[in-house]
Write an enzyme that holds these catalytic residues in place. Structure first.
Site, PDB file in Angstrom:
ATOM      1  N   ASP A   1      -7.372  -1.254  -4.396  1.00  0.00           N
ATOM      2  CA  ASP A   1      -8.368  -0.873  -3.145  1.00  0.00           C
ATOM      3  C   ASP A   1      -9.097   0.317  -3.783  1.00  0.00           C
ATOM      4  OD1 ASP A   1      -7.076  -2.712  -1.237  1.00  0.00           O
ATOM      5  OD2 ASP A   1      -6.047  -0.953  -0.838  1.00  0.00           O
TER       6      ASP A   1
ATOM      7  N   ASP B   1       0.934  -1.235   0.008  1.00  0.00           N
ATOM      8  CA  ASP B   1      -0.091   0.065  -0.200  1.00  0.00           C
ATOM      9  C   ASP B   1       0.965   1.140   0.045  1.00  0.00           C
ATOM     10  OD1 ASP B   1      -2.527  -1.498  -0.062  1.00  0.00           O
ATOM     11  OD2 ASP B   1      -2.512  -1.439   2.316  1.00  0.00           O
TER      12      ASP B   1
END
Length: 168
Positions: free
Chosen positions: A140, A122
């Site tokens: 995401d 991330d």
């Protein structure tokens, strides 16, 4: 495929979308992996938007951290559910179908990370009104936008049904 209301053009759109999301997700993760050290943060807009490189062994907010087998199981069940829901959805539900394609693409992008590394990479980090939002990635975003499209179209249809019932 015609029974499902899928023309060659629509199928091509879905395939291109899946490819762009998965490729874009993995490419951005590789770029961040090669340009930022783990835990490093690079400001894009001070006090608002950063690239912050972290490894997430859980889901959003780190929930279910380290439960890799759980995420594999959920991915398999979600894929079956998405395909089933896609097939069951009427062809006029274009937002729902596209949303499901986005969710599937994002899920595959994160699954690739989990299979290859045991965690998800991330890097998109927002600080909104003093709240440090959970760091996320392109996959995401695809999942979130896809879910929003499904909910949005469902809500529109429910409002139409409600209005129709009120007029009778």
């Amino acid at each position: 495929m015609k029974k499902l209301g899928l023309t060659p053009r629509v199928i091509l759109l879905y395939i291109i979308t899946i490819f762009i999301i998965i490729f874009g997700d993995q490419l951005t993760k590789v770029i961040v992996d090669r340009t930022l050290s783990y835990g490093a943060s690079y400001p894009i807009i001070d006090n608002f938007f950063y690239f912050t490189y972290v490894h997430n062994t859980g889901a959003a907010w780190g929930i279910l951290e380290g439960k890799l087998n759980f995420f594999f199981l959920v991915s398999i069940l979600a894929t079956i559910g998405i395909i089933y829901y896609f097939i069951q959805s009427p062809s006029y539900q274009k937002l729902t179908r596209f949303g499901l394609i986005l969710v599937l693409s994002g899920m595959i992008g994160n699954l690739i990370d989990r299979l290859a590394f045991g965690y998800v990479r991330d890097f998109i980090d927002f600080l909104i009104i003093g709240y440090n939002f959970p760091i996320f990635n392109v996959a995401d975003m695809a999942i979130t936008i896809g879910i929003f499209l499904v909910i949005f179209e469902t809500a529109i249809e429910e409002i139409k049904i409600w209005k129709l019932s009120k007029s009778q």
